[in-house]
Design an enzyme around this catalytic site. Structure first.
Site, PDB file in Angstrom:
ATOM      1  N   HIS A   1       9.076   3.859  -3.507  1.00 54.97           N
ATOM      2  CA  HIS A   1       9.094   3.388  -2.119  1.00 54.97           C
ATOM      3  C   HIS A   1      10.067   4.199  -1.274  1.00 54.97           C
ATOM      4  O   HIS A   1      10.500   3.740  -0.224  1.00 54.97           O
ATOM      5  CB  HIS A   1       9.510   1.925  -2.042  1.00 54.97           C
TER       6      HIS A   1
ATOM      7  N   ASP B   1       7.237  -8.881  -4.400  1.00 56.06           N
ATOM      8  CA  ASP B   1       5.999  -9.061  -5.160  1.00 56.06           C
ATOM      9  C   ASP B   1       6.070 -10.320  -6.004  1.00 56.06           C
ATOM     10  O   ASP B   1       5.127 -11.119  -6.031  1.00 56.06           O
ATOM     11  CB  ASP B   1       5.751  -7.839  -6.057  1.00 56.06           C
TER      12      ASP B   1
ATOM     13  N   LYS C   1       4.434  -6.036 -10.342  1.00 58.70           N
ATOM     14  CA  LYS C   1       5.534  -5.086 -10.505  1.00 58.70           C
ATOM     15  C   LYS C   1       6.827  -5.802 -10.111  1.00 58.70           C
ATOM     16  O   LYS C   1       6.855  -6.581  -9.162  1.00 58.70           O
ATOM     17  CB  LYS C   1       5.320  -3.844  -9.620  1.00 58.70           C
TER      18      LYS C   1
ATOM     19  N   SER D   1       0.849  -1.189   0.000  1.00 56.11           N
ATOM     20  CA  SER D   1       0.000   0.000   0.000  1.00 56.11           C
ATOM     21  C   SER D   1       0.889   1.244   0.000  1.00 56.11           C
ATOM     22  O   SER D   1       2.109   1.149   0.100  1.00 56.11           O
ATOM     23  CB  SER D   1      -0.918  -0.012   1.222  1.00 56.11           C
ATOM     24  N   GLY D   2       0.274   2.413  -0.113  1.00 52.18           N
ATOM     25  CA  GLY D   2       1.046   3.650  -0.136  1.00 52.18           C
ATOM     26  C   GLY D   2       1.239   4.190  -1.537  1.00 52.18           C
ATOM     27  O   GLY D   2       1.881   5.215  -1.725  1.00 52.18           O
ATOM     28  N   HIS D   3       0.664   3.489  -2.533  1.00 50.90           N
ATOM     29  CA  HIS D   3       0.780   3.933  -3.924  1.00 50.90           C
ATOM     30  C   HIS D   3      -0.561   4.401  -4.480  1.00 50.90           C
ATOM     31  O   HIS D   3      -0.736   4.499  -5.687  1.00 50.90           O
ATOM     32  CB  HIS D   3       1.299   2.793  -4.805  1.00 50.90           C
TER      33      HIS D   3
END
Ligand SMILES: Nc1ncnc2c1ncn2[C@@H]1O[C@H](COP(=O)(O)OP(=O)(O)O)[C@@H](O)[C@H]1O
Ligand SMILES: Nc1ncnc2c1ncn2[C@@H]1O[C@H](COP(=O)(O)OP(=O)(O)O)[C@@H](O)[C@H]1O
Ligand SMILES: [Mg+2]
Ligand SMILES: [Mg+2]
Ligand SMILES: [Mg+2]
Ligand SMILES: [Mg+2]
Lengths: 225, 330, 330, 225
Positions: free
Chosen positions: B217, B108, B103, B53-55
């Site tokens: 990131h 991932d 990605k 998360s955070g994107h």
């Protein structure tokens, strides 16, 4: 501290399932204590989450272990691995998870473990990490702490050393390997995106690996007392 | 750290609750941090993406008609775990198959692959593609290769449109690969982001410094340098892209100017002005331009420029309808 | 000051060039800093808004089918001058008339009024409405009254839809007034913005402070206080709104959670989660939710919450198609 | 410095169009020098643009004046006002613009101006500001500097003072009015949104008005030399 099972005298010392549980719980405490430190190392060459990820994972592990009643060390370690896989995420989750799951198969069905078992467990763990992550020694990963550590453990075993003494050596070797990650450039994992800029920084995963081995050594000393 | 949050532990769950409440077209799975499209057709290839998360709006904002069928949300900047991804696969899998859009990050890739293996063991048809559009990173088979960044959204859009046409899994995968082959991104940052649980900025830049080649990131980029004008910075970003994706005067591209989180739209438009000028000078036609926040890095100030070289098929698919919270074409 | 700009003097012109290049549906007038809709129907009421720049996507992002016909862009945080507004009016005026949508600031009101007088002198039919949705400011006839903030976007959407239906100028104005009567907004900030030409932040907040009741120009709000949790902050914002716009269990509302520029979407969703929870507890139905950046304040971190009390007419108009760079409904 | 026209001796001193041009240019310089200061005052209770707005406006004015050949002071002031209206924006643009345009009508067709003309110009300017902005004395706006200033000017005229001496008084009165804005709460303009929080801050518009009057005084002193 739980009882120590002395089945074959000090040097052929064997650990019981409850010793193993103690060791894993101690690892969890060490990781929690170093959460910030690991995260800061990851901030320098990664994404500032390694400590957070590991702490989340080991918190789940200790919850999981609370409810577990098993005399099978293999079963315990497998539960640890599965819990890590499904709670850590990122790169370290599948890697440490796989490591514990593979280590588990090395002691499947056993209710006690000696130095020889630890060598097999770590061997299996390293194979698991390698096959999952496709990294080698000198790629600036956790393997740079773990591979020298198991080599030291095997050497100590050949020399007939005690479990505690053997882990003292493994810890030293892991420490050297961890520090060596400062002198190399990352080729795997997130730090590899930095190329030359990763040079000079200590790998967070190598550090968490070292901390785990150091914690095992510490627990073993406690258990011997 | 100044954030509008309740606790660093609850950010992802509360965000997902907020997304579900805002967008009736998506639903959160009870069993996992997964947003799924409510009306996913049963006879089309299911597209799944996700990551840390955070994107935001990536990837939940791209769930809906013409794009993703499910998005898996990991902890902040942390790939989701295999079981979460596995839940997503089970929720949206169809006879036509599932394509995982990953990605290119070690975490991932491993977590999605493990989930794919779990689903395959259940007899589900699952394939995957790996997006690696970031030219800031050197491409090499000896390393992890390039990161996947904002260009991933082009993959969502175009593979999503292809799937919506009821193309086969192989066809959807093939067009996704074509997009990946023709997409390049390069980014830069003016300020760092702060991972909530870390509590402080991942890095610090001087008042007159910027980080070139930043990812999404807060990981360091290729280098730091003195802050330059928007035009100079843009020129550098586009140069880096064109060095890797040579374009000629007959080429047509789609442009994406992506804000990394804290960059005012005003500045993104100023960057766009220069991007268009450079491309025009080189005789490269711009077919379509996307400006805004597509793949952010929490509250980082900075931008990334993506170019996608188009052919007729890609143009048609780019123009196909999409109805998702963060990407609408009609 | 860290900004992706070329010079503090050129930000507005370069931004407009970037907008024009990105969005083929809008065109910049040669004669003024005005963005106009390319295909404005000749027989409908023309809607014009605008104000200082720095609030992007407002207002240029709302030019297009179903919303504005023209947006006038002043200098950063500075109302555009009458001649610019006059150019906008001349460019889009129709027989059906022109409605100026003005945010309630002394400068905007005076400049738009002067432009309206100039156009009226040319025989054009021009009317105006003034948006004042900000409950942070006390409403009083002895003062300037309330500011116009994010709720203005609801006016653009709904009056725009009404105009698109070929309603008369009076009808469009009437529905715009209904929206204004039923819209309330309350905002807060975690950090300041920096006016480019000023070169430094307009204000400074401590690491543990926030500004409650902030507007959209970095002007001080009602008070400063210690940073609280997202839930506590949201509760305060919604309470302030409901104190001014009493709602009962039979009421339906539209919700807008607006980011002020640097707030991650993640945080806006966390705020939304609480907004929805509060409304649900009170038995107020949410008809539609809008989350994102609609009316920003450069790179300010913070949010505003807007509620619009709906009736059947407003619901239909809110749902009507809109195709603008920053607001799409279909 | 241009020539000073002494049509009626020192106290009935009259200024030529070129004097007026000089005065306006000097105002532009003062505004430019105080751009940052005015912007900072506006940051405290407004939106940090007053100095920027005014400087942009007066830069346009001095460009405009460069190309102007006129003997009509009214025409000059009207051009100044129109240029301000179409270049300043915000609240101050229409207000100062209207002020100059209205002042212009007070000296329409004249090629020289004395103290009596200045009184009429300022009177007209203030009326213009009031009718545009609907503000009154004590609303914490530019009027709090301007209204006392014109009162002082009128008094000075009644006392038969010279133009320079009269503007020395006007400047003093404007200064007092400007400082007084700290002690009142804004009821008009952007600062009014602050309510009580506007207390203690000096109004930027009152400050720019004071600066203009101070600049006129300074120019007159220069011209007398
Ligand atoms: N391919 C790999 N093989 C072995 N270890 C790896 C590999 N990739 C990354 N790592 C280890 O994982 C660590 C990072 O873990 P973490 O920060 O939790 O995940 P992420 O990189 O996804 O954020 C690195 O420091 C490195 O030791
Ligand atoms: N209604 C009004 N009447 C007189 N002066 C006003 C009025 N409103 C604002 N002002 C003046 O305008 C000044 C602000 O100008 P400026 O900052 O350039 O415009 P804005 O407030 O639109 O940003 C205030 O300090 C005040 O002196
Ligand atoms: Mg990491
Ligand atoms: Mg991570
Ligand atoms: Mg202003
Ligand atoms: Mg101002």
């Amino acid at each position: 501290m739980t009882l120590l099972s002395r089945k074959k005298g000090e040097h052929g010392l064997k650990l019981s399932t409850s010793d193993i549980l103690e060791i894993v719980r101690d690892i969890g405490k060490v990781i929690e204590d170093n959460k910030q430190y690991l995260t800061e190392l990851d901030a320098a060459i990664g994404d500032a989450d390694h400590g957070i990820n590991m702490a989340r994972g080991f918190r789940a592990v200790s919850q999981k272990l609370e409810g577990m009643r098993s005399e099978d060390i293999g079963e315990i370690l497998k539960a640890v691995g599965m819990t890590l896989v499904s709670n850590v995420g990122g790169a370290s989750g599948p890697l440490y998870g796989t490591a514990f799951i593979r280590a588990a198969s090395a002691v499947q069905g056993k209710s006690s473990a000696g130095l020889d078992d630890f060598v097999s467990m770590l061997d299996a763990a390293i194979e698991g990490i390698k096959s999952r992550g496709k990294a080698e020694l000198e790629d600036k990963t956790m393997l740079d702490a773990l591979i020298p550590a198991v080599a030291a453990l095997r050497e100590a075993e050949a020399e007939g050393m005690s479990l505690v003494a053997a882990f003292a050596r493994a810890k030293e070797a892991a420490n050297t390997g961890m520090l060596h990650t400062k002198d190399i450039v990352a080729r795997k994992g997130r730090a590899s995106y930095l190329g030359e800029r990763s040079f000079g920084h200590q790998d967070p995963g190598a550090t968490s690996s070292y901390l785990m081995l150091a914690s095992i050594h510490e627990s073993l000393q406690e258990l011997r007392r | 750290m100044k954030k509008l949050i309740n606790s660093t532990e609850s950010v992802v769950e509360e965000m997902l609750a907020g997304i579900e409440a805002a967008h009736p077209e998506v639903r959160k799975l009870d069993t996992a941090n997964v947003l799924v499209r409510k009306d996913s057709p049963v006879n089309k290839v299911a597209l799944i993406s996700g990551g840390g998360s955070g994107h935001e709006p990536a990837h939940g904002g791209f769930v809906g008609k013409g794009m993703l069928d499910a998005a898996v949300a990991g902890a902040v900047f942390t790939s989701p775990t295999p079981d979460q991804i596995y839940e997503a696969i089970k929720a949206v899998a169809t006879e036509a198959g599932v394509l995982l859009v990953i990605k290119n990050y070690t975490g991932d890739v491993m977590n999605f692959e493990m989930a794919g293996e779990m689903a395959a063991a259940d007899g589900l048809r699952v394939d995957q593609i790996i997006v690696n559009d970031d030219v800031a990173v050197e491409d090499s088979t000896y390393t992890t290769g390039r990161r996947g960044v904002a260009g991933t959204v082009f993959v969502h859009k175009i593979a999503g449109a292809k799937a919506e046409e009821r193309a086969s899994l192989d066809e959807v995968k093939a067009v996704a690969e074509k997009v990946i082959l023709n997409t390049r991104t390069m980014g830069m940052a003016l300020t760092s982001c702060t991972v909530p649980a870390a509590g402080k900025p991942t890095f610090t830049l001087g008042e007159n410094e910027m980080e070139i080649g930043i990812g999404i990131h807060g990981e360091p980029g290729t280098h730091r340098e003195e802050l330059k004008t928007a035009d100079e910075i843009t020129e550098h970003l586009v140069d880096r892209i064109l060095a890797d994706l040579p374009l000629t005067t007959t080429d047509e591209v789609a442009v994406m100017i992506n804000g990394l989180g804290a960059t005012p739209l005003m500045e993104l438009y100023i960057v766009n002005r220069k991007v268009q000028e450079i491309l025009e000078t080189k005789g490269i036609s711009v077919y379509k331009t996307f400006i805004g926040e597509y793949m952010t890095s929490l509250e980082m100030a900075g931008t990334s420029v993506s170019l996608l070289k188009l052919d007729e098929e890609l143009k048609v698919l780019l123009d196909a309808p999409a109805d998702t919270p963060a990407f609408k074409v009609f």
